[in-house]
Each structure stands twice: as C-alpha cells, then as structure tokens.
Scaffold this motif. Structure first.
Motif, PDB file in Angstrom:
ATOM      1  N   LEU A 329       0.817  -1.212   0.000  1.00 21.84           N
ATOM      2  CA  LEU A 329       0.000   0.000   0.000  1.00 21.84           C
ATOM      3  C   LEU A 329       0.848   1.258   0.000  1.00 21.84           C
ATOM      4  CD1 LEU A 329      -2.856  -1.073   2.446  1.00 21.84           C
ATOM      5  CD2 LEU A 329      -2.991  -0.775  -0.022  1.00 21.84           C
ATOM      6  N   SER A 350      -7.970   3.171   2.427  1.00 21.77           N
ATOM      7  CA  SER A 350      -6.668   3.449   3.016  1.00 21.77           C
ATOM      8  C   SER A 350      -6.232   4.843   2.577  1.00 21.77           C
ATOM      9  CB  SER A 350      -5.660   2.383   2.591  1.00 21.77           C
ATOM     10  OG  SER A 350      -4.450   2.508   3.304  1.00 21.77           O
ATOM     11  N   GLN A 354      -6.042   4.960  -2.110  1.00 24.05           N
ATOM     12  CA  GLN A 354      -6.038   3.532  -2.421  1.00 24.05           C
ATOM     13  C   GLN A 354      -7.279   2.837  -1.845  1.00 24.05           C
ATOM     14  OE1 GLN A 354      -1.615   1.979  -2.427  1.00 24.05           O
ATOM     15  NE2 GLN A 354      -1.941   3.286  -0.647  1.00 24.05           N
ATOM     16  N   VAL A 365      -5.326  -3.964  -4.928  1.00 23.24           N
ATOM     17  CA  VAL A 365      -5.504  -2.521  -4.809  1.00 23.24           C
ATOM     18  C   VAL A 365      -6.112  -1.992  -6.101  1.00 23.24           C
ATOM     19  CG1 VAL A 365      -4.368  -0.292  -4.487  1.00 23.24           C
ATOM     20  CG2 VAL A 365      -3.563  -2.291  -3.226  1.00 23.24           C
ATOM     21  N   GLU A 366      -7.162  -1.209  -5.975  1.00 29.93           N
ATOM     22  CA  GLU A 366      -7.749  -0.524  -7.121  1.00 29.93           C
ATOM     23  C   GLU A 366      -7.324   0.933  -7.090  1.00 29.93           C
ATOM     24  OE1 GLU A 366     -11.772  -0.998  -8.120  1.00 29.93           O
ATOM     25  OE2 GLU A 366     -11.632  -3.177  -8.287  1.00 29.93           O
ATOM     26  N   GLY A 367      -6.704   1.365  -8.166  1.00 29.76           N
ATOM     27  CA  GLY A 367      -6.242   2.738  -8.239  1.00 29.76           C
ATOM     28  C   GLY A 367      -7.384   3.712  -8.454  1.00 29.76           C
ATOM     29  N   THR A 371      -5.256  11.229  -4.460  1.00 36.86           N
ATOM     30  CA  THR A 371      -4.230  10.782  -3.514  1.00 36.86           C
ATOM     31  C   THR A 371      -4.665  11.053  -2.087  1.00 36.86           C
ATOM     32  OG1 THR A 371      -3.089  12.919  -3.699  1.00 36.86           O
ATOM     33  CG2 THR A 371      -2.358  11.146  -5.164  1.00 36.86           C
TER      34      THR A 371
END
Length: 401
Positions: A329, A350, A354, A365-367, A371
């Motif tokens: 992560l 998260s 993320q 993890v899906e982008g 941010t």
C-alpha cells in the motif's frame, strides 16, 4: 474546330471536378450521382447501455461529397445493437461484430447504394470516479438509505446529501466533527460526534426534516441491526445502546477506543477498536459482549499493527482469527474502514487514494484518480459504492461510458 475532351468515364455532360452536368443554355443542372457511401468510424466499439455516433458520407463518381444525401440506417442484429435514424448506435448486449448499414436510394443515386460499418459491443466498465463535492472539509463517514439517498459527514458539522444526481450541503447548527453515520431508514439516521481537541461528545439524530442532539456521550463507532437496536461506542471501551426509546450505557470488556461496529443480526454484532498497537475485537451474542468470541459469520477486521504503524487485515473463520496478506500500500499506515457486498466482494479504504478489494481469493488494490486519504466506504452493490475522505473528496464506483 474545338478539340474533343478526353473520355472521363463520367455520364455525358459531367466534367471531373464539376458539381453539375453541363446543361443546355437556360436549362437546370443535373444532380450529382451517388456511387458510394462510407461510414465512420469503422470498425467501432460501444459498451452496453452506451452510444456511439456513426457518420455516413455519400460520394459521387469523382470522389466529391454529396452534401444533401439522405440515409436509412439498420442493424444486422438488434438484440446486440440498435441504430437510430441519425446513426447513433446503442449497445444492448455484449457481442458482435454487428453490421450497421446506411443506404440511400435517392433519385440522384445510380442505384440503391449502401455503406456498412462493423460494431462490437463490450461489457460496461466499472471505474472509481471523483464526483463534485460541495466541501473541502475532511469527510469521515458515508452511509445510504437508497441509491438516491446517501449521506456523508465530516469535520465541523459537515453534512452532505446525495439525491441521485448531485451532492449538496445540508444546513445545520452542529459545530462538532461528525465521525460516523448510520440509519435504519431515510427518516431515522444517527451520527456520532466529538469536539476537536477532545471532549464534547454527542450523538445526533435526523428524523427526515432536521438534525437534533440526542445524547452528550459517544464519539466512536455506530451501527444498528434495527431501528430499536442501535449500538454506539467511544473512548475507554465506552458502549451504549438505543432501544427505540432511549440510549443507555452497557458494560464493556474492553478499555480501548471502540471505532466501528458491524453485524448480521441483533444477536451477532462485532465491534473493533484500538488495542494500543493493534486491533481488538469484541462480539455481542444478544446477551453480553465478550472479547474474541465465536460467530457463524465470515468476519473481516482491518486496521494497523506495530510501530511504525503498518496496515493489517484479519479474518474470522468461525473459530479463530488469522492475518491475511495484503498487497503493498505504498507506505500507508492502516486500513480505515471495510464494507462488503458478499463474501466474495469486500472493500476497504486506506491512504493515498487507495481502495482495497477482496475477490474471494485475495486482496488487491484498485487505483483511483485521487491521492487523498479515504476514511469511509459504503455501497449498495459492486456497481454502486461510495468512498469519502480528506479534502471533501467523494469517489463513486459506477459504470462509465
């Protein structure tokens, strides 16, 4: 005597580069003759429930465009794709390629002239989309009564509502930061709050018209099995329950902060909290709360471990808890919140924008295009999931064209 022009291959009287045939003096020019039709784009791709504009262009024998051509459109398989009179293709089911035809049988055509394009229909695409937010305040929780009735809460009394079309700010007199939100219906919603800097705890209630303060305690997790069985938590292992008439405190086996609740029924409720360097869990069986108790449910708990903090994911299989591997992560400290649509589809938030997803076998993890730290997640199915976080960011997982 004038020389004869070379044979152009065109009908008598039509000269290359001209728009009309030479006509007797005082006569009417003849129309240009359509000899071909070209459709663009070709080939083309469209997704289910999305559209693709096709354009048909008619040409004469000299390669010139005939601007006044009229076309009739058709599809070779209307179960896969249909086309409108204006050449707009709508994908209906996955398949193809389908032949889309534009034909013209105008008098100016040498005959019925057709052009075709091959169109393939693909499945709809699910993406995390950043949607416009009316606030820049951090958002800490999201919950919805229906796809067109979703609530998000955050710092300094920030309350937002989604009506199926857009998010708007909801006027209120709350100055505390709202950290959790849950409801039994669109007219029975609860939110827990605290004052920045400590203290000032409260629980607020929405009755369908306004938000009012219900208690002066509780600043942590919030969840209910029914409208008369709602749980709230807070610092020091604080537990309280709403029975449909009033809130009352309940004995707790834990002395850390209780951050979140979830459950399958009034007699199968889980709570997670901060154990000072890791995750603590409690279970309620309908009579009392115990630590690390058994449950028939498939339970997930996310948080952090160690110092410096690292993300951790735990899974309960009905008898024991075990740690489940997570993908990298990128320095994120923890897993903030979980929500699942089924045992084979669990979502987590998260930092760094993320989002975690469990597909029944492993976590990935899906982008996203943000941010920002994402604090909370809630949905109505894998094609309708909301996540909120810092800076008022709001993400929606939905189908895109």
């Amino acid at each position: 005597a004038a020389a004869c022009p070379p044979d152009s291959g065109l009908p008598p009287g039509l000269v290359p580069g001209s728009d009309a045939a030479s006509a007797p003096k005082g006569g009417t020019p003849a129309a240009r003759v359509i000899v071909s039709v070209v459709i663009t784009p070709n080939p083309a791709t469209v997704r289910v429930d999305a559209t693709q504009q096709l354009t048909a262009t008619a040409y004469d024998r000299d390669g010139g465009v005939v601007p006044d051509a009229v076309f009739k459109w058709s599809s070779s398989d209307t179960t896969i794709a249909i086309v409108s009179a204006a050449g707009v293709v709508l994908g209906r089911t996955v398949g193809g390629p389908v032949t889309i035809t534009a034909k013209t049988d105008m008098k100016s055509a040498a005959a019925t002239v057709r052009g075709t394009a091959q169109v393939t229909v693909e499945s709809r695409q699910l993406q995390w989309v950043v949607v416009p937010s009316p606030t820049t305040q951090p958002l800490y929780a999201v919950w919805g009564a229906a796809p067109n009735d979703v609530w998000a809460v955050g710092e300094y009394g920030t309350i937002l509502h989604y009506d199926g079309a857009q998010w708007t700010s909801v006027a209120n007199t709350i100055s505390r930061s709202l950290v959790r939100v849950w409801g039994a219906s669109s007219t029975d919603i609860w939110a827990t709050a605290y004052t920045l800097g400590g203290g000032g705890y409260a629980v607020y209630h929405y009755d369908g018209s306004q938000w009012t303060q219900a208690t002066s305690v509780g600043n942590g997790g919030l969840w209910g099995a029914t409208s008369n069985n709602v749980w709230g938590g807070g610092d020091g292992g604080f537990l309280m329950r709403f029975d449909g008439a009033q809130w009352s405190t309940v004995s707790s086996p834990f002395n850390g902060a209780i951050d979140d609740f979830s459950g399958t029924s009034a007699s199968d409720v889980w709570a997670v909290g901060d154990a000072g360097g890791g995750i603590a869990t409690m279970h309620y069986d309908g009579n009392s709360w115990t630590a690390w108790a058994a449950s028939a449910a498939d339970v997930w708990a996310g948080g952090y471990k160690g110092s410096p903090a690292q993300p951790v994911m735990l899974r309960w299989n009905g008898s024991t808890w075990s740690e489940v591997p997570l993908p990298s992560l990128g320095g994120a400290c923890c897993v903030h919140q979980l929500w699942g649509s089924s045992a084979n589809s669990v979502w987590g938030t998260s930092s760094g924008g993320q989002i975690l997803h469990f597909d029944g076998t492993q976590w990935s993890v899906e982008g996203t295009s943000t941010t920002s730290t994402l604090a909370s997640i809630w949905g109505f199915g894998d094609d309708d999931v909301w996540a909120v976080g810092d800076g008022g960011v709001i993400l929606h997982r939905t189908y895109v064209p």
